[in-house]
Design a protein around this motif. Structure first.
Motif, PDB file in Angstrom:
ATOM      1  N   SER A   1       0.712  -1.231   0.127  1.00 38.03           N
ATOM      2  CA  SER A   1       0.335   0.539   0.198  1.00 38.03           C
ATOM      3  C   SER A   1       0.660   1.505   0.178  1.00 38.03           C
ATOM      4  O   SER A   1       2.020   1.215   0.564  1.00 38.03           O
ATOM      5  CB  SER A   1      -1.211  -0.525   1.104  1.00 38.03           C
ATOM      6  N   GLN A   2      -0.017   2.693  -0.577  1.00 35.16           N
ATOM      7  CA  GLN A   2       1.002   3.574  -0.838  1.00 35.16           C
ATOM      8  C   GLN A   2       1.258   3.943   1.067  1.00 35.16           C
ATOM      9  O   GLN A   2       0.834   3.165   1.914  1.00 35.16           O
ATOM     10  CB  GLN A   2       0.108   4.907  -1.115  1.00 35.16           C
ATOM     11  N   GLN A   3       2.536   4.712   1.648  1.00 39.51           N
ATOM     12  CA  GLN A   3       2.975   4.555   2.566  1.00 39.51           C
ATOM     13  C   GLN A   3       3.490   6.159   2.985  1.00 39.51           C
ATOM     14  O   GLN A   3       3.593   6.815   2.118  1.00 39.51           O
ATOM     15  CB  GLN A   3       3.790   3.768   2.674  1.00 39.51           C
ATOM     16  N   SER A   4       3.281   6.853   4.018  1.00 43.12           N
ATOM     17  CA  SER A   4       3.702   8.513   4.669  1.00 43.12           C
ATOM     18  C   SER A   4       5.459   8.264   5.014  1.00 43.12           C
ATOM     19  O   SER A   4       5.400   6.801   5.310  1.00 43.12           O
ATOM     20  CB  SER A   4       3.229   9.042   5.693  1.00 43.12           C
ATOM     21  N   VAL A   5       6.184   9.511   4.880  1.00 44.79           N
ATOM     22  CA  VAL A   5       7.806   9.040   5.337  1.00 44.79           C
ATOM     23  C   VAL A   5       7.670   8.405   6.943  1.00 44.79           C
ATOM     24  O   VAL A   5       8.157   7.261   7.245  1.00 44.79           O
ATOM     25  CB  VAL A   5       8.233  10.604   5.282  1.00 44.79           C
ATOM     26  N   GLY A   6       6.629   9.511   7.547  1.00 49.71           N
ATOM     27  CA  GLY A   6       6.345   8.431   8.961  1.00 49.71           C
ATOM     28  C   GLY A   6       6.216   7.189   8.942  1.00 49.71           C
ATOM     29  O   GLY A   6       7.073   6.740   9.928  1.00 49.71           O
TER      30      GLY A   6
ATOM     31  N   ASP B   1      -1.633  14.259   1.380  1.00 47.31           N
ATOM     32  CA  ASP B   1      -3.273  14.027   1.585  1.00 47.31           C
ATOM     33  C   ASP B   1      -3.201  14.442   2.986  1.00 47.31           C
ATOM     34  O   ASP B   1      -2.348  14.130   3.860  1.00 47.31           O
ATOM     35  CB  ASP B   1      -3.188  12.650   2.187  1.00 47.31           C
ATOM     36  N   ALA B   2      -3.223  15.563   3.538  1.00 45.04           N
ATOM     37  CA  ALA B   2      -4.246  16.823   4.135  1.00 45.04           C
ATOM     38  C   ALA B   2      -2.115  17.100   4.607  1.00 45.04           C
ATOM     39  O   ALA B   2      -1.407  17.736   3.501  1.00 45.04           O
ATOM     40  CB  ALA B   2      -4.483  15.966   5.050  1.00 45.04           C
ATOM     41  N   GLN B   3      -1.660  16.970   5.189  1.00 45.24           N
ATOM     42  CA  GLN B   3      -0.148  17.453   5.802  1.00 45.24           C
ATOM     43  C   GLN B   3       0.715  16.573   5.550  1.00 45.24           C
ATOM     44  O   GLN B   3       2.243  16.756   5.542  1.00 45.24           O
ATOM     45  CB  GLN B   3      -0.135  17.850   6.966  1.00 45.24           C
TER      46      GLN B   3
END
Length: 130
Positions: free
Chosen positions: A23-28, A59-61
């Motif tokens: 799945s897509q992931q954020s840096v965090g 996506d938002a911040q």
């Protein structure tokens, strides 16, 4: 500019690509799952993005990263020629092993026979061809 192979040869980048498979992931999220410092994750994501392996959306911040299929399709096409080579050799190995197995006695068949006097003598098996 690094080659595609230099880019995917780096273990941290491969780990990031593996995470993005599901799945897509954020840096965090990547940072937490791989236990990597944020600057390191960002550096590798930038290399992967510049090479076209990933893309990001806001996506938002948060910035979410996901895989792009095109570079993988190019790798797949390039590797296809070698798969033919591998499969030919694997097929030859399978045939060779089948001939060896066919030439041997079945594992449940005893390798020694008993004469009428109760003595055991060794029977010889044909040697497999190599």
């Amino acid at each position: 500019m690094e080659s595609v192979f230099e880019i995917i040869a780096e273990p941290n980048r491969r780990a990031i690509l593996s995470l993005l498979l599901s799945s897509q992931q954020s840096v965090g999220e990547i940072e937490r799952q791989l236990r990597m410092p944020q600057p390191t994750v960002s550096k590798h994501l930038r290399v992967l993005r510049d090479a076209g392996f990933v893309e990001s959306t806001v996506d938002a911040q948060r910035r979410l990263y996901r895989l792009k299929p095109e570079p993988f399709e190019e790798l797949h096409d390039w590797l296809a020629q070698f798969r033919r080579f591998w499969s030919t050799h694997v097929d030859a190995l399978e045939r060779h092993l089948a001939r060896m197995d066919h030439g041997r006695m079945h594992p449940s068949t005893p390798t020694r026979s008993t004469s009428s006097k109760g003595k055991t003598r060794k029977t010889t098996r044909p040697k497999p061809r190599t």
